[in-house]
Design an enzyme around this catalytic site. Structure first.
Site, PDB file in Angstrom:
ATOM      1  N   ASP A  93      10.582  56.249  44.421  1.00 54.29           N
ATOM      2  CA  ASP A  93      10.501  57.590  44.999  1.00 54.29           C
ATOM      3  C   ASP A  93      10.848  57.567  46.485  1.00 54.29           C
ATOM      4  O   ASP A  93      10.666  56.557  47.153  1.00 54.29           O
ATOM      5  CB  ASP A  93       9.070  58.114  44.792  1.00 54.29           C
ATOM      6  CG  ASP A  93       8.955  59.609  45.017  1.00 54.29           C
ATOM      7  OD1 ASP A  93       9.993  60.314  45.084  1.00 54.29           O
ATOM      8  OD2 ASP A  93       7.807  60.093  45.139  1.00 54.29           O
TER       9      ASP A  93
ATOM     10  N   ASN B 170      14.539  65.350  35.880  1.00 54.10           N
ATOM     11  CA  ASN B 170      15.523  65.353  36.965  1.00 54.10           C
ATOM     12  C   ASN B 170      16.745  66.234  36.698  1.00 54.10           C
ATOM     13  O   ASN B 170      17.502  66.537  37.612  1.00 54.10           O
ATOM     14  CB  ASN B 170      15.984  63.924  37.301  1.00 54.10           C
ATOM     15  CG  ASN B 170      14.887  63.097  37.961  1.00 54.10           C
ATOM     16  OD1 ASN B 170      14.885  61.872  37.867  1.00 54.10           O
ATOM     17  ND2 ASN B 170      13.933  63.753  38.629  1.00 54.10           N
TER      18      ASN B 170
END
Ligand code: V0D
Length: 254
Positions: A28, A76
């Site tokens: 991340d 995503n």
């Protein structure tokens, strides 16, 4: 010496006999890394891909047996299509330069997730890399690509239900191992469950990653954004892991 990070060489040393066999990482902070530098988000993804190479080699050199990386979640797809398109090129770029290094280091590529929904060229790059490294018996580099753990568990339950319906499986014989055997991590065998899960960039969430498999994992949340993570960051996380007392819910001797 002048770094704000702890110098691993001065801390308690890494115990090479207790390296976690399976390390999973939620990569991340690429977007935030870029934003801080007034760069477009994709610049963070590009740098993040370089970090994947660095950390893969560091993990392999330390004797890690499985490195699972959360590259693209089923969530995503909600990002802007320009960003999604860029991300879909990354496996192609990654393997176009990196497969020879992987083979030289005896690293085998595996993938968890529904790759059939990825662009044709991306699927080909991934499948070629899996084939080109199929004979490697060192570390497994396990990419979670278009992966979501609830989706993984749902598919497993469907498969198990259909085996029951076909009379191949008696519900009385369903064990925890039966579940593990139907998850996308099943090819990893006894190494399917991570010993250590690392998430970068300061967020303390699991975000639908390997929910079943992390039941007994040590969790390590680090503040560095993924593009800033490196071999020393990995060592620090492992030293921290080694300093913890793992109990598996029961009692163990000091
Ligand atoms: C961007 C940080 C390697 C996370 C790392 C398609 C976000 C860099 C791969 C990769 C991405 C995936 C599968 C594979 C080979 C390489 C990758 C994506 C994003 C999403 F077989 N980096 N990387 N894939 N980023």
């Amino acid at each position: 010496m002048f770094s704000s990070k702890k110098d691993v060489s001065q801390e308690q040393a890494l115990d090479m006999s207790r390296i976690p066999a399976h390390i999973a990482i939620i990569m991340d902070g690429n977007g935030r890394w870029a934003q801080k530098r007034h760069l477009p988000r994709v610049a963070g993804h590009k740098q993040g891909m370089q970090t994947v190479k660095t950390v893969t080699m560091a993990a392999s050199d330390l004797g890690v047996k499985v490195l699972s990386l959360y590259a693209f979640s089923t969530e995503n797809w909600k990002r802007p299509s320009s960003e999604v398109n860029y991300l879909m090129q990354l496996p192609i770029r990654f393997f176009s330069t990196f497969v020879p290094d992987l083979v030289k280091h005896n690293v085998r590529v595996m993938v968890m997730g529904d790759t059939t929904r990825l662009p044709e060229a991306t699927q080909k790059a991934v499948n070629d890399a899996i084939k080109d490294t199929a004979d490697c018996d060192g570390m497994v580099l396990n990419f979670a690509l278009n992966y979501g753990s609830r989706d993984e568990i749902t598919r497993a339950v469907k498969q198990i239900a259909s085996e029951v319906q076909d009379g191949q499986l008696d519900p009385a014989n369903i064990t925890e191992q039966t579940i593990s055997d139907h998850l996308m991590s099943a090819p990893l065998g006894e190494l399917a469950d991570p010993d250590l899960l690392i998430r970068t960039s300061g967020e303390e969430r699991i975000s639908n990653f390997m929910l079943w498999q992390i039941g007994y994992s040590e969790l390590e949340f680090v503040d560095e954004h993924w593009p800033d993570f490196d071999g020393d960051s990995l060592k620090r996380a492992i030293i921290d892991f080694q300093g913890r007392h793992r109990r598996f819910g029961g009692l163990v001797n000091q």
